[in-house]
Scaffold this motif. Structure first.
Motif, PDB file in Angstrom:
ATOM      1  N   ARG A 178       0.843  -1.195   0.000  1.00  0.00           N
ATOM      2  CA  ARG A 178       0.000   0.000   0.000  1.00  0.00           C
ATOM      3  C   ARG A 178       0.874   1.239   0.000  1.00  0.00           C
ATOM      4  O   ARG A 178       2.012   1.203   0.464  1.00  0.00           O
ATOM      5  N   MET A 179       0.339   2.344  -0.514  1.00  0.00           N
ATOM      6  CA  MET A 179       1.061   3.612  -0.492  1.00  0.00           C
ATOM      7  C   MET A 179       1.229   4.100   0.949  1.00  0.00           C
ATOM      8  O   MET A 179       0.399   3.807   1.823  1.00  0.00           O
ATOM      9  N   PRO A 180       2.303   4.853   1.238  1.00  0.00           N
ATOM     10  CA  PRO A 180       2.378   5.548   2.533  1.00  0.00           C
ATOM     11  C   PRO A 180       1.155   6.441   2.707  1.00  0.00           C
ATOM     12  O   PRO A 180       0.565   6.907   1.730  1.00  0.00           O
ATOM     13  N   TYR A 181       0.788   6.715   3.951  1.00  0.00           N
ATOM     14  CA  TYR A 181      -0.499   7.331   4.237  1.00  0.00           C
ATOM     15  C   TYR A 181      -0.597   8.777   3.743  1.00  0.00           C
ATOM     16  O   TYR A 181       0.129   9.666   4.186  1.00  0.00           O
ATOM     17  N   LYS A 182      -1.461   8.991   2.799  1.00  0.00           N
ATOM     18  CA  LYS A 182      -1.880  10.310   2.301  1.00  0.00           C
ATOM     19  C   LYS A 182      -0.716  11.285   2.129  1.00  0.00           C
ATOM     20  O   LYS A 182       0.199  11.042   1.339  1.00  0.00           O
ATOM     21  N   ASN A 183      -0.726  12.420   2.874  1.00  0.00           N
ATOM     22  CA  ASN A 183       0.314  13.446   2.684  1.00  0.00           C
ATOM     23  C   ASN A 183       1.445  13.322   3.708  1.00  0.00           C
ATOM     24  O   ASN A 183       2.125  14.289   4.021  1.00  0.00           O
ATOM     25  N   LEU A 184       1.639  12.104   4.205  1.00  0.00           N
ATOM     26  CA  LEU A 184       2.772  11.777   5.085  1.00  0.00           C
ATOM     27  C   LEU A 184       2.760  12.589   6.373  1.00  0.00           C
ATOM     28  O   LEU A 184       3.812  12.948   6.911  1.00  0.00           O
ATOM     29  N   LYS A 185       1.584  12.837   6.906  1.00  0.00           N
ATOM     30  CA  LYS A 185       1.472  13.583   8.157  1.00  0.00           C
ATOM     31  C   LYS A 185       2.249  12.872   9.260  1.00  0.00           C
ATOM     32  O   LYS A 185       2.031  11.703   9.535  1.00  0.00           O
ATOM     33  N   GLY A 186       3.153  13.607   9.899  1.00  0.00           N
ATOM     34  CA  GLY A 186       3.941  13.043  10.988  1.00  0.00           C
ATOM     35  C   GLY A 186       5.154  12.252  10.542  1.00  0.00           C
ATOM     36  O   GLY A 186       5.852  11.665  11.372  1.00  0.00           O
ATOM     37  N   TYR A 187       5.449  12.221   9.246  1.00  0.00           N
ATOM     38  CA  TYR A 187       6.554  11.428   8.725  1.00  0.00           C
ATOM     39  C   TYR A 187       7.739  12.309   8.343  1.00  0.00           C
ATOM     40  O   TYR A 187       7.582  13.480   7.998  1.00  0.00           O
ATOM     41  N   ASP A 188       8.917  11.711   8.381  1.00  0.00           N
ATOM     42  CA  ASP A 188      10.132  12.321   7.849  1.00  0.00           C
ATOM     43  C   ASP A 188      10.620  11.409   6.727  1.00  0.00           C
ATOM     44  O   ASP A 188      11.079  10.291   6.976  1.00  0.00           O
ATOM     45  N   ILE A 189      10.500  11.864   5.485  1.00  0.00           N
ATOM     46  CA  ILE A 189      10.755  10.999   4.341  1.00  0.00           C
ATOM     47  C   ILE A 189      12.202  10.512   4.309  1.00  0.00           C
ATOM     48  O   ILE A 189      12.476   9.340   4.027  1.00  0.00           O
ATOM     49  N   GLN A 190      13.160  11.385   4.637  1.00  0.00           N
ATOM     50  CA  GLN A 190      14.556  10.954   4.647  1.00  0.00           C
ATOM     51  C   GLN A 190      14.777   9.915   5.750  1.00  0.00           C
ATOM     52  O   GLN A 190      15.483   8.915   5.559  1.00  0.00           O
ATOM     53  N   GLY A 191      14.172  10.142   6.905  1.00  0.00           N
ATOM     54  CA  GLY A 191      14.284   9.181   7.989  1.00  0.00           C
ATOM     55  C   GLY A 191      13.620   7.860   7.662  1.00  0.00           C
ATOM     56  O   GLY A 191      14.103   6.781   8.058  1.00  0.00           O
ATOM     57  N   MET A 192      12.499   7.901   6.944  1.00  0.00           N
ATOM     58  CA  MET A 192      11.827   6.671   6.530  1.00  0.00           C
ATOM     59  C   MET A 192      12.744   5.827   5.650  1.00  0.00           C
ATOM     60  O   MET A 192      12.851   4.612   5.818  1.00  0.00           O
ATOM     61  N   ILE A 193      13.425   6.492   4.715  1.00  0.00           N
ATOM     62  CA  ILE A 193      14.338   5.783   3.825  1.00  0.00           C
ATOM     63  C   ILE A 193      15.500   5.184   4.614  1.00  0.00           C
ATOM     64  O   ILE A 193      15.833   4.004   4.467  1.00  0.00           O
ATOM     65  N   ASP A 194      16.125   5.989   5.465  1.00  0.00           N
ATOM     66  CA  ASP A 194      17.262   5.505   6.253  1.00  0.00           C
ATOM     67  C   ASP A 194      16.856   4.340   7.155  1.00  0.00           C
ATOM     68  O   ASP A 194      17.581   3.335   7.274  1.00  0.00           O
ATOM     69  N   SER A 195      15.709   4.472   7.817  1.00  0.00           N
ATOM     70  CA  SER A 195      15.261   3.428   8.745  1.00  0.00           C
ATOM     71  C   SER A 195      14.916   2.144   8.012  1.00  0.00           C
ATOM     72  O   SER A 195      15.187   1.037   8.513  1.00  0.00           O
ATOM     73  N   THR A 196      14.334   2.259   6.839  1.00  0.00           N
ATOM     74  CA  THR A 196      13.993   1.067   6.062  1.00  0.00           C
ATOM     75  C   THR A 196      15.253   0.366   5.576  1.00  0.00           C
ATOM     76  O   THR A 196      15.322  -0.873   5.539  1.00  0.00           O
ATOM     77  N   GLU A 197      16.274   1.133   5.219  1.00  0.00           N
ATOM     78  CA  GLU A 197      17.563   0.529   4.862  1.00  0.00           C
ATOM     79  C   GLU A 197      18.142  -0.242   6.048  1.00  0.00           C
ATOM     80  O   GLU A 197      18.717  -1.325   5.872  1.00  0.00           O
ATOM     81  N   ASP A 198      17.990   0.301   7.251  1.00  0.00           N
ATOM     82  CA  ASP A 198      18.441  -0.398   8.456  1.00  0.00           C
ATOM     83  C   ASP A 198      17.732  -1.742   8.612  1.00  0.00           C
ATOM     84  O   ASP A 198      18.349  -2.754   8.965  1.00  0.00           O
ATOM     85  N   ILE A 199      16.437  -1.737   8.384  1.00  0.00           N
ATOM     86  CA  ILE A 199      15.667  -2.973   8.518  1.00  0.00           C
ATOM     87  C   ILE A 199      16.134  -4.011   7.511  1.00  0.00           C
ATOM     88  O   ILE A 199      16.284  -5.198   7.837  1.00  0.00           O
TER      89      ILE A 199
END
Length: 292
Positions: A178-199
């Motif tokens: 599924r797509m990330p939620y709507k307009n990414l309220k509460g998200y940090d896109i750079q942090g999302m990428i970095d954290s997903t790479e960690d996973i």
């Protein structure tokens, strides 16, 4: 014609049956791998692990869902609930903690998540145990490794790695299918990428999310590819001086159109990255970015 009292009784029983059927459809417990289970409440999901020494549960989600889960845990398993772990501070995952509370139950969260729940006077059970970077909870022969990956979604969002089942649980900043939620309220896109790479750098066999599908490493890599494509497209468009409206008209990313909510949320995702680059990186103040 039926007597009025009989009619009212039949109507009441019919409504009660319908309500019970609705609860059965809304709340589902599934065994995902070995001793790790997934609890679904509508569009939300949490996880729990059953051991000989007790149960480790995650997000309560909301008071009604948590109360149902507590009853089901007691009915299905002959061991007590020992730990409840909050994935992060957001109230659509952390509320309902009081319903899971009880003697010998400890609540766990990252230090930043607990601090936010305290500062905002959130109406849920405040965690007893906190940590900064990593912590492992042991229960019987099993364990869950908690890890903070930095900013990504909300405050104090952590991953939970259940062993020996080798199941990874992450809420909100990785959503499979599924797509990330709507307009990414509460998200940090750079942090999302970095954290997903960690996973992805972690050894796990099964991924369970707080929303969306379960999957494996290939599915998480597919999600990361979308995040990178979205971020790169918006960033490069802004560096070229395109406005938000132009970005939303130009960016399509058709290679990801199988993701649920693609048509409804793509423009909102673009808006979220655009606004993050202004709020966090001051793109609107950069002299090397053409005005639009």
């Amino acid at each position: 014609m039926r007597p009025p009292a009989l009619f009212r009784a039949s109507l009441f029983l019919g409504l009660l049956f319908a309500a019970c059927q609705g609860l059965a459809a809304e709340y589902v417990i599934e065994r995902m791998k070995d001793n790790v289970y997934r609890f679904t409440a509508g569009n939300y999901r949490s996880a729990f692990m059953v051991t000989d020494a007790g149960i480790i549960a995650t997000d309560p989600l909301n008071p009604r869902a948590a109360a149902w889960l507590k009853d089901e845990l007691a009915r299905r398993f002959d061991v007590p609930l020992r730990y409840v772990i909050y994935s992060h501070n957001h109230v659509d995952h952390s509320y309902g903690g009081q319903a899971l509370n009880g003697d010998g139950v400890y609540f766990v969260a990252h230090r930043l998540a607990r601090a936010d729940l305290v500062h905002t006077r959130a109406d849920t059970r405040i965690p007893d145990i906190t940590f900064d970077n990593e912590m492992t909870l042991y229960l019987g022969e099993a364990r869950v490794a908690l890890r903070y990956h930095g900013v990504n979604n909300g405050r104090g969002s952590v991953s939970m790695h259940f062993q020996p089942a080798n199941v990874m649980y992450v809420v909100d900043w990785i959503v499979l299918g599924r797509m990330p939620y709507k307009n990414l309220k509460g998200y940090d896109i750079q942090g999302m990428i970095d954290s997903t790479e960690d996973i992805l750098a972690t050894d796990f066999e099964l991924f369970i999310g707080g929303h969306g599908d379960a999957g494996d490493k290939a599915d998480v890599a597919r999600y990361l590819a979308y995040l990178n494509a979205l971020y790169d497209s918006v960033r490069d468009g802004m560096l070229a001086g395109r406005s938000l409206a132009q970005l939303q008209d130009d960016i399509r990313l058709p290679e990801f159109n199988e993701l649920r909510m693609y048509d409804a949320w793509l423009k909102l995702n673009i808006e979220g990255v655009h606004d993050t680059l202004i709020d966090k990186s001051y793109f609107d103040m950069r002299p090397d970015v053409p005005a639009n």
